[in-house]
Structure formats: C-alpha cells, structure tokens
Design an enzyme around this catalytic site. Structure first.
Site, mmCIF file in Angstrom:
data_model
loop_
_atom_site.group_PDB
_atom_site.id
_atom_site.type_symbol
_atom_site.label_atom_id
_atom_site.label_comp_id
_atom_site.label_asym_id
_atom_site.label_seq_id
_atom_site.Cartn_x
_atom_site.Cartn_y
_atom_site.Cartn_z
ATOM 1 N N ASN A 73 0.817 -1.226 0.000
ATOM 2 C CA ASN A 73 0.000 0.000 0.000
ATOM 3 C C ASN A 73 0.845 1.269 0.000
ATOM 4 O OD1 ASN A 73 0.829 -0.559 2.572
ATOM 5 N ND2 ASN A 73 -1.071 0.005 3.583
ATOM 6 N N ASP B 122 -3.684 -4.556 0.457
ATOM 7 C CA ASP B 122 -3.785 -4.014 1.813
ATOM 8 C C ASP B 122 -4.150 -2.533 1.834
ATOM 9 O OD1 ASP B 122 -3.704 -4.373 4.619
ATOM 10 O OD2 ASP B 122 -2.001 -3.009 4.614
ATOM 11 N N HIS C 29 -7.319 -7.660 2.650
ATOM 12 C CA HIS C 29 -7.595 -6.674 3.713
ATOM 13 C C HIS C 29 -9.116 -6.629 3.852
ATOM 14 C CE1 HIS C 29 -6.895 -2.761 5.863
ATOM 15 N NE2 HIS C 29 -8.109 -2.528 5.414
ATOM 16 N N HIS D 172 -4.545 -8.745 10.640
ATOM 17 C CA HIS D 172 -5.198 -7.840 11.603
ATOM 18 C C HIS D 172 -6.715 -8.065 11.807
ATOM 19 C CE1 HIS D 172 -6.323 -5.555 8.049
ATOM 20 N NE2 HIS D 172 -5.122 -5.072 7.849
ATOM 21 N N ASP E 151 1.610 -4.939 12.152
ATOM 22 C CA ASP E 151 0.872 -4.028 11.258
ATOM 23 C C ASP E 151 1.476 -2.620 11.337
ATOM 24 O OD1 ASP E 151 -0.961 -3.636 9.239
ATOM 25 O OD2 ASP E 151 -2.544 -2.946 10.583
ATOM 26 N N HIS F 240 3.701 6.770 9.688
ATOM 27 C CA HIS F 240 3.169 7.978 9.038
ATOM 28 C C HIS F 240 3.894 9.182 9.609
ATOM 29 C CE1 HIS F 240 -0.176 6.031 7.027
ATOM 30 N NE2 HIS F 240 -0.518 5.432 8.147
ATOM 31 N N GLY G 22 -3.322 4.253 10.976
ATOM 32 C CA GLY G 22 -2.189 3.352 11.150
ATOM 33 C C GLY G 22 -1.371 3.695 12.371
HETATM 34 ZN ZN LIG Z 1 -4.489 -3.895 6.268
#
Ligand SMILES: [Zn+2]
Length: 338
Positions: free
Chosen positions: A6, A65, A92, A142, A214, A218, A229
């Site tokens: 991603n 994802d 996802h 996740h 995960d 950022h 996230g």
């Molecule tokens: Zn994900």
C-alpha cells in the site's frame, strides 16, 4: 520484514518489486520480503500478473492491503489465479473509503453491507467461501472482531485452508479506553472491550497463527490529515512479553511460535528455527529488561505509537542476520559476539 503493497504507487508489478528489493538491500541488512498487489494500482478492478509475481522469490503473498476487494467476481478471479500459481492471498477484509465509495456506486460485494466500518466479518466469510471454491490458500491479517474470529475458527474446524493473525493494538486496546475523538486512528479501528477480550482468549487458547505488528509509519503531517495506522516494530515484542508471557498467559515457546516460527511457516520463509543448516538469523532477548515506552527515542522516524509511557519488561538487545550482528543496544555494544 514483509512489506505491504500500500505504497504510492502500489507494488503491483515485478519491476516494482525488483526496484524496492534493490533499495532495501542497499539500505538495510534485514531480510525484506513483499506482498504484491492483487489488482493493478490496488483499485480492485483488474488482477495483477499473478503468475509472474508468484514466480518472484521475494513475493510471499498477494494483498490489496488498505482496501478490500469489493467486486465479488474480481475477488473470485484473483482466487482462481492464486490457486493456479500457488501463492497465498492476504486480503484486507475491512472497509476503506475507496470500498465504501464503490459500494455506494452500486458494486455488489456478494453480501449485504452493514454499517460503515463493520463489514470485516462479511468480507472474511465471503473470502473463505471463495478460497474453498477455487482452492487457494488464504491468510487474514489484523483480524479485529470476535465475530470474525468465530467465522475463521469454525471454517478451520471444517477443514478450510485459512490462517489468521492479530495485532498488539487489537489485543490490548479498545475504543472505550479513550475519550470521544481521542481514539487512535487505525484500520481496522479499535473495537469494543468484548472484541479485545475475545482476541486475547483466542490467543491464549492457541487458536491464532501469528501476531503481526501491522507497523504503519506515518509522518506527523499525515496523521494530522487523518491517516490510519500505528507503528509497532519497536513495541510488539515488549508488549507480548510484558502482557502475555510474564503474567503466565503464554509460554515462551508459544510466543516464539506466534512471532517467529508461525509467520515463517505461513509465508514459506526459511526462518524461525535454529535447526542445523538454517540461516543464523537470531534475536537476543533480555527478558528482564525494564523500560518505559518513549516514542521520541524510537529509531523509527514516525511517532504514531499509542503506548507512550507504558512500562514494559523484556526487550531485544541484539539482532543477527546470517550470523552477523547487525544491531545491538548501547549497553551491549562492545561485548563479545556470542
Ligand atoms: Zn491492512
């Protein structure tokens, strides 16, 4: 490390994998693997060249994802191609703004959508059925809802070839821990206390295959603009040791299985064991080290960590790749390499 696709642009071609692998090799001694995208640009419309990506040794699974595959026939086609190429899918299974827009535009996901941000269980049930129909392997990252865990464990009891992982934040946090508007933003979102407790129960009962960080770095500007996230690379081990192993809820062996052996087996990596002939990739852990989480001291350039101020016990003090020491903490520097 297994990188998700991603990024911008998405990792959706063999050329892109080669380019990233070369950059990773030049900049880091860590072993880096990739999930490549299931669909071009992660748009959910056209499958990538699944056979070519599956043939690339650094690609260990396919995922879009960040976005679920909304269009049911596209998801079915990806499953068919993945079965043919014998590569695992890690969808996802969680709403995203793109997915919600696609549903609004009338695309049929093959189920009746629930409220925004609650469709995880429905996506998982649909994808388990598609995986069974087309004969591909599937791993759910996740997983965050008790209902999703229920669907996965009963499918497995019926012989489905699916596996799943949970994150430290879905195991240890829930939305009622926070005041309105202060809940850390992550996707899937933090759930209820009952969901969090269900994840813990599944974990200690041995029903979960892996714990994955995960890790989603950022910038402060991205987070302020609403990016979802959390980072987890530097806290996952300490959290698992302090909250599960130290209180006796998991054995050391179970923790190694969840964070090392299990993931290595799932993704077909020659790792996670010290059997004779295996690469000497090792982490030296001091199980007694006491430390307080201070994101300002992280090696990560990101600070989006929800555990600031938590007191943890147990920490990695050195890392070896192929027998070479590539990391060690200040206190252990200068000592003899074991
Ligand atoms: Zn994900």
């Amino acid at each position: 490390v297994i990188c998700e696709p991603n990024t911008r642009p998405a990792v959706d071609s063999v050329d892109m994998v080669h380019e990233l692998a070369a950059r990773a090799e030049a900049e880091s001694p860590a072993r880096i693997y990739f999930k490549a995208a299931m669909t071009l640009g992660r748009k959910g419309e056209q499958p990538t060249d699944v056979a070519a990506l599956a043939a690339e040794p650094r690609v260990v699974a396919l995922s879009d994802d960040g976005d679920p595959l909304v269009t049911c026939p596209v998801a079915a086609e990806v499953c068919r191609l993945a079965a043919q190429a014998d590569i695992m899918l890690t969808p996802h299974c969680e709403d995203s703004p793109q997915a919600l827009q696609q549903m609004q535009d009338g695309i049929d996901p093959g189920f009746v959508p629930g409220d925004p941000y609650t469709n995880e269980t429905q996506y998982i049930a649909r994808d388990i059925a598609l995986a069974a129909q087309h004969g591909c392997r599937m791993h759910f990252s996740h997983v965050s809802l008790a209902s999703s865990a229920g669907v996965i464990t009963s499918a497995r009891a019926g012989g489905a070839r699916v596996s799943w992982e949970v994150t430290p934040h879905h195991l240890l946090l829930c939305r009622s821990d926070y005041a309105e508007g202060k809940v850390p933003k992550v996707c899937p979102p933090l759930r209820t206390a009952a969901d969090r407790d269900a994840m813990q129960d599944m974990l200690v009962q041995g029903a979960v295959d892996a714990v994955g960080s995960d890790h989603a770095p950022h910038t402060a500007a991205d987070k302020a603009a609403g990016a979802s996230g959390l980072i987890g690379l530097e806290t996952t081990l300490g959290l698992m040791l302090a909250r599960f192993v130290l209180p006796g809820r998991l054995t050391n062996t179970a923790a190694v299985q969840l964070m090392s052996r299990g993931p290595a087996n799932l993704f077909g990596l020659n790792a996670g064991t010290l059997r004779e002939g295996s690469p000497a990739d090792m982490v030296l852990i001091d199980p007694t080290a006491q430390w307080r989480v201070d994101p300002e001291t992280f090696r990560s350039l990101s600070r989006n960590c929800p555990y600031a101020g938590w007191d943890l016990r147990g920490r990695a003090v050195a890392t070896f790749v192929a027998g070479e020491r590539v990391f060690c903490t200040q206190q252990h520097r200068g000592r003899e390499t074991p």
